[in-house]
Design a protein around this motif. Structure first.
Motif, PDB file in Angstrom:
ATOM      1  N   ASN A 231       0.833  -1.208   0.000  1.00 37.15           N
ATOM      2  CA  ASN A 231       0.000   0.000   0.000  1.00 37.15           C
ATOM      3  C   ASN A 231       0.866   1.256   0.000  1.00 37.15           C
ATOM      4  O   ASN A 231       0.617   2.210  -0.745  1.00 37.15           O
ATOM      5  CB  ASN A 231      -0.924   0.005   1.209  1.00 37.15           C
ATOM      6  CG  ASN A 231      -2.143  -0.875   1.007  1.00 37.15           C
ATOM      7  OD1 ASN A 231      -2.396  -1.350  -0.100  1.00 37.15           O
ATOM      8  ND2 ASN A 231      -2.904  -1.089   2.063  1.00 37.15           N
ATOM      9  N   SER A 232       1.904   1.268   0.848  1.00 42.16           N
ATOM     10  CA  SER A 232       2.791   2.427   0.885  1.00 42.16           C
ATOM     11  C   SER A 232       3.560   2.564  -0.424  1.00 42.16           C
ATOM     12  O   SER A 232       3.757   3.675  -0.934  1.00 42.16           O
ATOM     13  CB  SER A 232       3.778   2.287   2.051  1.00 42.16           C
ATOM     14  OG  SER A 232       3.088   2.261   3.291  1.00 42.16           O
ATOM     15  N   ILE A 291      -6.891   0.955 -12.983  1.00 43.99           N
ATOM     16  CA  ILE A 291      -7.209   0.653 -11.589  1.00 43.99           C
ATOM     17  C   ILE A 291      -6.091  -0.197 -11.003  1.00 43.99           C
ATOM     18  O   ILE A 291      -5.795  -1.290 -11.493  1.00 43.99           O
ATOM     19  CB  ILE A 291      -8.547  -0.099 -11.476  1.00 43.99           C
ATOM     20  CG1 ILE A 291      -9.672   0.728 -12.089  1.00 43.99           C
ATOM     21  CG2 ILE A 291      -8.852  -0.422 -10.012  1.00 43.99           C
ATOM     22  CD1 ILE A 291     -10.987  -0.018 -12.201  1.00 43.99           C
ATOM     23  N   VAL A 292      -5.449   0.334  -9.962  1.00 42.21           N
ATOM     24  CA  VAL A 292      -4.411  -0.409  -9.239  1.00 42.21           C
ATOM     25  C   VAL A 292      -5.029  -0.859  -7.920  1.00 42.21           C
ATOM     26  O   VAL A 292      -5.498  -0.039  -7.131  1.00 42.21           O
ATOM     27  CB  VAL A 292      -3.166   0.457  -8.989  1.00 42.21           C
ATOM     28  CG1 VAL A 292      -2.106  -0.352  -8.248  1.00 42.21           C
ATOM     29  CG2 VAL A 292      -2.612   0.995 -10.303  1.00 42.21           C
ATOM     30  N   ARG A 293      -5.007  -2.174  -7.698  1.00 42.00           N
ATOM     31  CA  ARG A 293      -5.700  -2.726  -6.545  1.00 42.00           C
ATOM     32  C   ARG A 293      -4.737  -3.603  -5.729  1.00 42.00           C
ATOM     33  O   ARG A 293      -3.904  -4.317  -6.292  1.00 42.00           O
ATOM     34  CB  ARG A 293      -6.883  -3.571  -7.016  1.00 42.00           C
ATOM     35  CG  ARG A 293      -7.804  -4.087  -5.905  1.00 42.00           C
ATOM     36  CD  ARG A 293      -8.759  -5.146  -6.440  1.00 42.00           C
ATOM     37  NE  ARG A 293      -9.420  -4.719  -7.656  1.00 42.00           N
ATOM     38  CZ  ARG A 293     -10.600  -4.090  -7.708  1.00 42.00           C
ATOM     39  NH1 ARG A 293     -11.224  -3.819  -6.571  1.00 42.00           N
ATOM     40  NH2 ARG A 293     -11.128  -3.742  -8.855  1.00 42.00           N
ATOM     41  N   THR A 294      -4.861  -3.527  -4.404  1.00 40.73           N
ATOM     42  CA  THR A 294      -4.141  -4.447  -3.521  1.00 40.73           C
ATOM     43  C   THR A 294      -5.151  -5.196  -2.678  1.00 40.73           C
ATOM     44  O   THR A 294      -6.200  -4.653  -2.317  1.00 40.73           O
ATOM     45  CB  THR A 294      -3.149  -3.721  -2.594  1.00 40.73           C
ATOM     46  OG1 THR A 294      -3.877  -2.814  -1.741  1.00 40.73           O
ATOM     47  CG2 THR A 294      -2.111  -2.957  -3.391  1.00 40.73           C
ATOM     48  N   TYR A 315      -1.053 -15.056   0.031  1.00 39.55           N
ATOM     49  CA  TYR A 315      -0.310 -14.184  -0.877  1.00 39.55           C
ATOM     50  C   TYR A 315      -0.858 -12.762  -0.777  1.00 39.55           C
ATOM     51  O   TYR A 315      -2.047 -12.565  -0.488  1.00 39.55           O
ATOM     52  CB  TYR A 315      -0.429 -14.663  -2.330  1.00 39.55           C
ATOM     53  CG  TYR A 315       0.353 -15.926  -2.604  1.00 39.55           C
ATOM     54  CD1 TYR A 315       1.635 -15.879  -3.133  1.00 39.55           C
ATOM     55  CD2 TYR A 315      -0.186 -17.172  -2.311  1.00 39.55           C
ATOM     56  CE1 TYR A 315       2.361 -17.036  -3.376  1.00 39.55           C
ATOM     57  CE2 TYR A 315       0.533 -18.338  -2.536  1.00 39.55           C
ATOM     58  CZ  TYR A 315       1.803 -18.262  -3.074  1.00 39.55           C
ATOM     59  OH  TYR A 315       2.522 -19.402  -3.312  1.00 39.55           O
ATOM     60  N   VAL A 316       0.022 -11.796  -1.006  1.00 48.53           N
ATOM     61  CA  VAL A 316      -0.388 -10.402  -1.130  1.00 48.53           C
ATOM     62  C   VAL A 316      -0.539 -10.133  -2.628  1.00 48.53           C
ATOM     63  O   VAL A 316       0.349 -10.461  -3.413  1.00 48.53           O
ATOM     64  CB  VAL A 316       0.636  -9.455  -0.503  1.00 48.53           C
ATOM     65  CG1 VAL A 316       0.131  -8.022  -0.546  1.00 48.53           C
ATOM     66  CG2 VAL A 316       0.927  -9.880   0.941  1.00 48.53           C
ATOM     67  N   VAL A 317      -1.668  -9.563  -3.000  1.00 53.53           N
ATOM     68  CA  VAL A 317      -2.036  -9.484  -4.417  1.00 53.53           C
ATOM     69  C   VAL A 317      -2.007  -8.031  -4.878  1.00 53.53           C
ATOM     70  O   VAL A 317      -2.590  -7.145  -4.233  1.00 53.53           O
ATOM     71  CB  VAL A 317      -3.438 -10.082  -4.645  1.00 53.53           C
ATOM     72  CG1 VAL A 317      -3.787 -10.071  -6.137  1.00 53.53           C
ATOM     73  CG2 VAL A 317      -3.510 -11.498  -4.090  1.00 53.53           C
ATOM     74  N   LEU A 318      -1.332  -7.801  -5.992  1.00 51.49           N
ATOM     75  CA  LEU A 318      -1.290  -6.492  -6.645  1.00 51.49           C
ATOM     76  C   LEU A 318      -1.792  -6.675  -8.066  1.00 51.49           C
ATOM     77  O   LEU A 318      -1.237  -7.473  -8.818  1.00 51.49           O
ATOM     78  CB  LEU A 318       0.140  -5.947  -6.656  1.00 51.49           C
ATOM     79  CG  LEU A 318       0.387  -4.668  -7.476  1.00 51.49           C
ATOM     80  CD1 LEU A 318      -0.362  -3.494  -6.870  1.00 51.49           C
ATOM     81  CD2 LEU A 318       1.889  -4.366  -7.548  1.00 51.49           C
TER      82      LEU A 318
END
Length: 549
Positions: A231-232, A291-294, A315-318
């Motif tokens: 996010n940062s 659109i950028v999504r996390t 998992y962390v999803v981008l």
């Protein structure tokens, strides 16, 4: 259940037992028979006789172990089959079995224990089917698939080598042509060679960038992962993304609350995000939405089944989604191939998505595409979850340029490429260092085993024979305080994705600027308080652990 059943009299009612016997004996494709508690055949049917070859008189009273291969009998497989059926309620498997004539067939076997009302073991029911033809057909299909895969792989390799040759030939043309022009003008006494020097450097830099992209695709680039808050990272890149895509594209950030931390190289994540944004821009020539999504996500066993090396878990999803023209299924299937591009000549290298794919897999994650013509494209990057708070973002600093003062210390340079070794040695000697050199690990080991003072070992990783990692381990066993600087142009196994390099150890990726190399050497040899570096003494015990490759 033998084969000699008495003829049925139509005038007489048929008992339940006889009906069952007729049913079992009429089955021709399955061997259905009974075993006593010790594995002795006690009944037989027509199907068993058809593909095992024994008549009922020949086999009833004999052990069912006769159907197994000699090697399986020696290994005690028949006894283990009975034991497994008793312990687990059934035994089910496939394997080789033997006919009466000694020929083998591939059998599908089911064995279940039979018990009376009091639970006492009466024997076993056994059903066997000859599935040799099915197995042969499956094997032929697998071989055909493997042949197709090899054909597709060779096509991809051909495309890759053709693309590399094309790009490198252009760059070599620029470098060689510029050097020839410099040589001619110097012979004529002219000094106006700066444009050709600049052209040579530009072409060399482009070649270096190309090799880094190829290494990224093949998952061989050195990574410097740490705990990252996506996010940062995304928020910090918002202005750059908007500037890159232009005013016609509306940029939206949809960032999940309580997002997990991931373990990845933040610089590579930033490059991936920027490349995806630019690709999305190119897919929306008339403007649109980006659109950028996390989000936090999971990949289950089914989702990773066809991805070797990918494990189920958190998992962390981008993801980056656009409202552009989209891709056909044929284009989407080839999107990760190196040098594959649908852009006009000169507007794309075809390495962006392949680089992203390599980075994702090297990081223990994955990347997937969802696209259709007229529906836009979504590229989703999965990065492994990492427990713990994100590491602080380092403050960018200007590269340290070595001061024009004499270097102090003795450096052993180990490099099998003579031209590279010559450049490194000349640069170090110009700075005033004492330089020893070796062309391979064996020669370097001889130097290190001697009495010469050595403060720093600067070694290539991919040496013939004793490689750089092995040389460093050997050197540290003799000189625990020795500092080690690895230089690598092929970073297989040399990435930092397992753990950081150990104390007194650094890594530089080729090609490296001479100024950067000298700055790294000076930093490593300068004690915290300044002054002359301490020599690495000979010893019989290791100290600093070598880096993990």
């Amino acid at each position: 259940m033998g084969n000699d059943l008495p003829a049925a009299n139509p005038a007489e009612p048929i008992s339940v037992e006889r009906r069952f016997q007729l049913l079992v004996d009429s089955v021709k494709d399955y061997a259905i028979y009974l075993l006593d508690p010790n594995g002795i055949v006690s009944s037989w049917n027509t199907g068993a006789q058809r593909f095992k070859g024994y008549t009922a008189d020949e086999i009833i009273g004999r052990s069912f172990g006769v159907f197994y291969t000699e090697e399986d009998r020696r290994a005690g497989l028949p006894q283990r089959v009975l034991a497994t059926a008793l312990a687990e309620g059934k035994f089910e498997a496939e394997g080789w079995r033997v006919r009466k004539d000694g020929s083998r067939f591939w059998a599908s076997v089911l064995l279940e224990p039979i018990r009376d009302e009091q639970g006492r073991l009466l024997g076993f029911a056994k059903v066997t089917r000859d599935v040799t033809e099915r197995r042969q057909a499956q094997k032929a299909l697998e071989e055909a698939r493997e042949a197709l895969f090899q054909s597709q792989k060779m096509e991809a390799v051909g495309q890759l080598t053709g693309g590399v040759a094309h790009d490198f030939n252009n760059l070599l043309q620029a470098i060689i042509g510029s050097l020839e022009m410099i040589e001619r003008r110097l012979e004529e006494g002219r000094t106006d060679v700066q444009p050709f020097i600049a052209a040579t450097r530009t072409a060399a830099d482009r070649a270096a960038a190309l090799t880094q992209r190829l290494l990224a695709f093949s998952r061989r680039q050195p990574l410097a992962p740490r705990r990252v808050d996506l996010n940062s990272l995304v928020t910090g890149m918002r202005d750059l993304i908007r500037q890159s895509v232009g005013a016609a594209v509306q940029v939206e950030l949809r960032l999940a609350r309580d997002l997990w931390t991931t373990w990845a190289d933040p610089n590579q994540v930033e490059n991936a995000l920027l490349n995806l944004a630019i690709n999305a821009r190119d897919a929306m020539p008339d403007g649109g939405r980006l659109i950028v999504r996390t989000t936090n996500g999971k990949l289950d066993e089914e989702a990773v089944a066809h991805e070797p090396g990918l494990v189920a878990g958190d998992y962390v999803v981008l993801s980056v989604a656009d409202t552009g023209v989209g891709m056909t299924p044929e284009v989407a299937d080839r999107a990760f191939e190196p040098f594959f591009t649908t852009k006009p000549v000169g507007q794309g290298t075809g390495l962006g998505l392949s680089q992203l794919y390599g980075f994702a897999r090297q990081s223990g994650g994955d990347v997937r595409i969802d696209s259709a013509p007229g529906r836009g494209t979504t590229v989703t990057l999965y990065l492994p979850r990492c427990v713990g708070a994100a590491d602080p973002v380092p403050v960018p600093q200007k590269p340290v340029v070595p001061e024009p003062q004499a270097g102090r210390g003795t450096i052993l340079v180990v490099e099998d490429e003579a031209l590279v070794r010559m450049l490194l040695v000349e640069a170090l000697e110009e700075q005033g260092y004492t330089v020893l050199q070796a062309e391979d690990g064996s020669a370097a080991a001889t130097v290190l085993a001697g009495s010469r003072r050595v403060d720093l070992l600067a070694t290539d990783v991919g040496l013939p024979g004793i490689n750089g990692r092995q040389l460093a381990q050997m050197a540290r066993s003799l000189r625990p305080e020795l500092k080690v600087l690895f230089l690598t142009g092929y970073a297989y196994g040399a990435s930092l994705d397992k753990e950081p390099l150990g104390p007194g150890t650094q890594l530089l990726s080729k090609p490296v600027a001479i100024d950067v190399f000298l700055a790294k050497v000076r930093t490593m040899l300068t004690p915290a308080g300044g002054g002359l570096p301490l020599a690495a003494p000979l010893s019989g015990a290791p100290d600093d652990p070598p880096p993990v490759f």
